[in-house]
Design a protein around this motif. Structure first.
Motif, PDB file in Angstrom:
ATOM      1  N   PHE A  11       1.158  -1.126  -0.002  1.00  0.00           N
ATOM      2  CA  PHE A  11       0.383   0.312   0.359  1.00  0.00           C
ATOM      3  C   PHE A  11       0.718   1.221  -0.118  1.00  0.00           C
ATOM      4  CE2 PHE A  11       0.960  -0.908   4.672  1.00  0.00           C
ATOM      5  CZ  PHE A  11       0.914  -0.265   5.294  1.00  0.00           C
ATOM      6  N   VAL A  12       0.378   2.059  -0.214  1.00  0.00           N
ATOM      7  CA  VAL A  12       0.973   3.246  -0.544  1.00  0.00           C
ATOM      8  C   VAL A  12       0.532   4.305   0.917  1.00  0.00           C
ATOM      9  CG1 VAL A  12       1.256   6.350  -2.081  1.00  0.00           C
ATOM     10  CG2 VAL A  12       0.865   3.325  -3.217  1.00  0.00           C
ATOM     11  N   LYS A  22       4.966   6.761   0.757  1.00  0.00           N
ATOM     12  CA  LYS A  22       6.040   5.949   0.989  1.00  0.00           C
ATOM     13  C   LYS A  22       5.422   4.643   0.899  1.00  0.00           C
ATOM     14  CE  LYS A  22       8.699   8.133   3.843  1.00  0.00           C
ATOM     15  NZ  LYS A  22       8.535   7.731   5.748  1.00  0.00           N
ATOM     16  N   LEU A  23       5.349   3.221   0.098  1.00  0.00           N
ATOM     17  CA  LEU A  23       5.514   2.365  -0.464  1.00  0.00           C
ATOM     18  C   LEU A  23       5.874   1.331   0.339  1.00  0.00           C
ATOM     19  CD1 LEU A  23       3.767   0.287  -2.540  1.00  0.00           C
ATOM     20  CD2 LEU A  23       6.108  -0.080  -3.876  1.00  0.00           C
ATOM     21  N   VAL A  42       4.908   6.695  -4.259  1.00  0.00           N
ATOM     22  CA  VAL A  42       4.267   6.326  -4.936  1.00  0.00           C
ATOM     23  C   VAL A  42       3.259   7.444  -5.246  1.00  0.00           C
ATOM     24  CG1 VAL A  42       2.958   4.542  -6.579  1.00  0.00           C
ATOM     25  CG2 VAL A  42       4.754   3.669  -5.341  1.00  0.00           C
ATOM     26  N   GLU A  43       2.883   7.663  -6.415  1.00  0.00           N
ATOM     27  CA  GLU A  43       1.933   8.475  -6.896  1.00  0.00           C
ATOM     28  C   GLU A  43       0.644   8.107  -6.805  1.00  0.00           C
ATOM     29  OE1 GLU A  43       2.833  10.829 -10.479  1.00  0.00           O
ATOM     30  OE2 GLU A  43       4.779  11.554  -9.406  1.00  0.00           O
ATOM     31  N   LYS A  49      -5.172   0.040  -6.715  1.00  0.00           N
ATOM     32  CA  LYS A  49      -5.525  -0.616  -5.540  1.00  0.00           C
ATOM     33  C   LYS A  49      -5.130  -1.868  -4.965  1.00  0.00           C
ATOM     34  CE  LYS A  49      -7.053  -0.052  -0.956  1.00  0.00           C
ATOM     35  NZ  LYS A  49      -8.610   1.176  -0.176  1.00  0.00           N
ATOM     36  N   GLU A  50      -6.540  -2.554  -6.464  1.00  0.00           N
ATOM     37  CA  GLU A  50      -6.612  -3.754  -6.206  1.00  0.00           C
ATOM     38  C   GLU A  50      -5.573  -4.987  -6.364  1.00  0.00           C
ATOM     39  OE1 GLU A  50      -8.289  -1.571  -8.448  1.00  0.00           O
ATOM     40  OE2 GLU A  50      -9.899  -0.793  -6.798  1.00  0.00           O
ATOM     41  N   GLU A  51      -5.035  -4.312  -7.634  1.00  0.00           N
ATOM     42  CA  GLU A  51      -3.460  -5.466  -8.365  1.00  0.00           C
ATOM     43  C   GLU A  51      -2.555  -5.355  -7.314  1.00  0.00           C
ATOM     44  OE1 GLU A  51      -2.811  -4.426 -12.339  1.00  0.00           O
ATOM     45  OE2 GLU A  51      -4.792  -4.894 -12.951  1.00  0.00           O
TER      46      GLU A  51
END
Length: 158
Positions: A11-12, A22-23, A42-43, A49-51
Motif C-alpha cells: 500500500f501507499v 511511501k510504498l 509512489v504517486e 490498489k486492487e492489483e
C-alpha cells in the motif's frame, strides 16, 4: 511442517498535502503485524490498489523511478517474505515479529547491526544519535566528549 497462514498487503501511505507516499508492505500472520518500507515513493493516482502494483509505463517520486522497477521490488519483497515463512515452516515454528524481521532482512541482503558491547562505543553512539535527534549544539557535544575523556581517564577498562 504446518503452513503458516499469512497475508501480504502492499500500500501507499498517505501524507498530508503530498501527491505521493511511501510504498510499504504489511505482513500479517498469527497475531503479528509487521510493516516494511520498500524504499520507493509512489504517486497515488498511478497506483492500482486492487492489483497492488503501479500502473504500467509510469514514473514515480523525485527520482522518477519506473513502474517496472517498483513492481519488480514488490515481487522481491513477496519472495523474501515467502522464503522467510518457508524457513520457519521447515523448522515447524511460528516466528516472533523480531525473528521474522531478522530472517526477512537477511534474505533481502540487509546487514544487521551488531550492538556494541564496549562502553565507549555505546557512549559514542549515544552522542551521535542525540546530536542528530536532538540537534545538539557544538558546546553540548564538547561537554559529553569531555565527560567521556574523564571517565576514560578514571577507568580505562570501562
Amino acid at each position: 511442517m504446518a503452513k503458516i497462514k499469512r497475508n501480504l498487503l502492499f500500500f501507499v501511505g498517505k501524507e498530508s498535502g503530498k501527491i505521493d507516499g511511501k510504498l510499504k508492505v504489511r505482513i500479517r500472520y498469527e497475531n503479528e503485524i509487521i510493516d516494511f518500507n520498500t524504499g520507493y515513493r509512489v504517486e497515488h493516482d498511478k497506483w492500482i490498489k486492487e492489483e497492488q502494483r503501479c500502473k504500467r509505463s509510469t514514473t514515480h517520486g523525485k527520482e522518477k523511478n519506473t513502474a517496472s522497477d517498483i513492481n519488480k521490488k514488490i515481487e522481491d519483497f513477496a519472495t523474501w517474505a515467502d522464503d522467510a515463512f518457508k524457513f520457519f515452516e521447515y523448522k515447524d515454528t511460528v516466528p516472533t515479529a523480531d525473528e521474522f524481521r531478522n530472517e526477512f532482512n537477511r534474505l533481502a541482503g540487509k546487514k544487521t547491526k551488531t550492538a556494541p558491547t564496549d562502553f565507549f562505543q555505546i557512549f559514542d553512539e549515544f552522542i551521535r544519535s542525540n546530536t542528530d535527534e536532538r540537534q545538539w549544539t557544538d558546546s553540548t557535544i564538547e561537554k559529553f566528549t569531555f565527560l567521556k575523556k574523564h571517565i576514560k581517564d578514571h577507568n580505562p577498562e570501562a
